[in-house]
Design a protein around this motif. Sequence first.
Motif, PDB file in Angstrom:
ATOM      1  N   ASP A   1       0.827  -1.208   0.000  1.00  0.00           N
ATOM      2  CA  ASP A   1       0.000   0.000   0.000  1.00  0.00           C
ATOM      3  C   ASP A   1       0.860   1.256   0.000  1.00  0.00           C
ATOM      4  O   ASP A   1       0.466   2.293  -0.546  1.00  0.00           O
ATOM      5  CB  ASP A   1      -0.922   0.015   1.230  1.00  0.00           C
ATOM      6  CG  ASP A   1      -2.073  -0.967   1.093  1.00  0.00           C
ATOM      7  OD1 ASP A   1      -2.342  -1.420  -0.032  1.00  0.00           O
ATOM      8  OD2 ASP A   1      -2.695  -1.275   2.122  1.00  0.00           O
TER       9      ASP A   1
ATOM     10  N   ARG B   1       1.720  -1.386  -5.214  1.00  0.00           N
ATOM     11  CA  ARG B   1       1.338  -2.794  -5.278  1.00  0.00           C
ATOM     12  C   ARG B   1       1.990  -3.523  -6.441  1.00  0.00           C
ATOM     13  O   ARG B   1       2.438  -4.663  -6.301  1.00  0.00           O
ATOM     14  CB  ARG B   1      -0.187  -2.891  -5.360  1.00  0.00           C
ATOM     15  CG  ARG B   1      -0.876  -2.421  -4.075  1.00  0.00           C
ATOM     16  CD  ARG B   1      -2.300  -2.002  -4.301  1.00  0.00           C
ATOM     17  NE  ARG B   1      -2.948  -1.574  -3.055  1.00  0.00           N
ATOM     18  CZ  ARG B   1      -4.042  -0.833  -3.014  1.00  0.00           C
ATOM     19  NH1 ARG B   1      -4.630  -0.446  -4.149  1.00  0.00           N
ATOM     20  NH2 ARG B   1      -4.549  -0.477  -1.857  1.00  0.00           N
TER      21      ARG B   1
ATOM     22  N   PRO C   1      -5.835  -6.590  -4.265  1.00  0.00           N
ATOM     23  CA  PRO C   1      -5.787  -5.136  -4.452  1.00  0.00           C
ATOM     24  C   PRO C   1      -5.504  -4.723  -5.884  1.00  0.00           C
ATOM     25  O   PRO C   1      -6.067  -3.736  -6.376  1.00  0.00           O
ATOM     26  CB  PRO C   1      -4.654  -4.699  -3.511  1.00  0.00           C
ATOM     27  CG  PRO C   1      -4.636  -5.733  -2.443  1.00  0.00           C
ATOM     28  CD  PRO C   1      -4.971  -7.019  -3.149  1.00  0.00           C
TER      29      PRO C   1
ATOM     30  N   ARG D   1      -1.652   2.399  -5.164  1.00  0.00           N
ATOM     31  CA  ARG D   1      -1.230   2.468  -3.766  1.00  0.00           C
ATOM     32  C   ARG D   1      -2.443   2.603  -2.872  1.00  0.00           C
ATOM     33  O   ARG D   1      -3.550   2.874  -3.340  1.00  0.00           O
ATOM     34  CB  ARG D   1      -0.278   3.650  -3.537  1.00  0.00           C
ATOM     35  CG  ARG D   1       1.115   3.462  -4.139  1.00  0.00           C
ATOM     36  CD  ARG D   1       1.967   4.697  -3.942  1.00  0.00           C
ATOM     37  NE  ARG D   1       3.355   4.446  -4.290  1.00  0.00           N
ATOM     38  CZ  ARG D   1       3.825   4.479  -5.530  1.00  0.00           C
ATOM     39  NH1 ARG D   1       3.005   4.747  -6.538  1.00  0.00           N
ATOM     40  NH2 ARG D   1       5.100   4.241  -5.758  1.00  0.00           N
ATOM     41  N   GLY D   2      -2.228   2.443  -1.565  1.00  0.00           N
ATOM     42  CA  GLY D   2      -3.292   2.630  -0.600  1.00  0.00           C
ATOM     43  C   GLY D   2      -3.440   4.090  -0.226  1.00  0.00           C
ATOM     44  O   GLY D   2      -2.881   4.983  -0.872  1.00  0.00           O
TER      45      GLY D   2
END
Length: 491
Positions: A65, A69, A116, A184-185
């Motif tokens: 994250d 990823r 994800p 990304r988170g």
Amino acid sequence: MRAWGPLTAVCLGTFMLLLDVTIAVVALPDMAHGLDASLSDLQWVMDGYALALAALLLGAGAAADVLGRRRVHVAGVVLFAAASLLCGVATGPAMLVAARAVQGVGAAAMFATTLPLLGSVYQGRQRSVALGVWGAVSGAAAAVGPVLGGLLTAGPGWRWIFYVNLPVSVAAVWLTLRVVRESRGARGRRVDLPGTVAFAAFAGAVTYGAVRAGSHGWTESGTLAAFGCAVLFLAAFVMVERRSADPLLDVRLFARPAFSAVMLGALAFNAAAFGVMAYTSIWLQTLLGMSPVRGGLVFLWLSLASFTVAAAGGRLLHGVPARFTIGGGLLLIAAGQYCTAFLDAGSTASALIPGLLLVGAGTGLVSPGIAGAALAAVPAERAGMAGGAVNTFRQLGYALGIAVFGTVLAARMTDTLPHDAAHALAGGGAGALRGAFPERALHAAFASGLNAAAVVAGSVAAVAGVLVLALAGSRPGATRSPERERVPAGR
């Protein structure tokens, strides 16, 4: 390619990493012979991979994250490929176990980023289709593993179960870099490094203790020290997670009976359904004289039952609360293991079929819905954490199952054989013992050990099944039939 290229790239990596959980099962006797490996060595060949995967899965997801990823996924594939090469050229058990552990690190980076990545690429109906394909690939990997392992072991040799990963890894890296975009988170997140280290240390210590107990005893000082360290590391993990702003696992979720029940079910599921397979494979090949291919084909009964029940259940059990499918599936697995616990010196592979069919049916009920049940048991903002936790508990359960059931197997054999002979027999050394012990005595000892391991496995599944049925519907956080939230869970 533009539409489904990312799915293909992710599925290549998923298939490869899940295949390596089971592909080594039928190669264990050849590994034992080729590397002069003991029972504990063989346990660590299986556990080194599963343990690293379980211990680092949550941490790898958090790191992805922050770092990206796609970047973490590709790094995982490269590391997995390098470790596979080291496995293939291993000159001794220690080198093979170490390389398998490195494989598990790469697999954790891959597995933690699969969902994800798919979620960042596909939306709406496309996402549902993508997750369905990913789930089918995950199931196929578990089913194909023993058969492909048998074919490679009987053909070019056991080292090729690792070499086969190299071309697949090259294709996965090339395709991922070409068609998968970076994601990304949320901004501001931090990697919980202390939590990752504490959980990895706990998982390693408790598994080491279980393996050591098989050769040194449950009350031996080193065994007790390992379990004592595991307790300390677990306490440290809980303390770290309670104080962390970005915890790997919010331990307060375990105050929800439904969440705790699903995690217990996940832990027991992989242990009870698959933890005895490695020792069954050794029995089939070293005592019954089956080839690796024939030995691998025996497990197709389990795979076929699992696929059939999963496919039918998706249509016929729509809307049934998850606690009934998960709890009922665990009870079927328990019944299947109990059915295999009646082997004797004259038993053949056909004695396993009823039990394998029941275990497969239970697997077909539990596997498709357990991740969705975990998501349904927590608030929406904790969905990602719950999904990672359920896969972590599944892999940790498999590692512990291999360790504990191997210990039970060897301990029961010592009722009729000397300690060293029992451990040699359990580790695939029947050929070296045939001149010193009657053939029937070796068959009877191994059958008795498998019976004991199956009873323990069945009891684990039975207790977990009853607890899931009793607790998974409790409020708050009751599991519901998670139609929208269901995420296929890999083996």
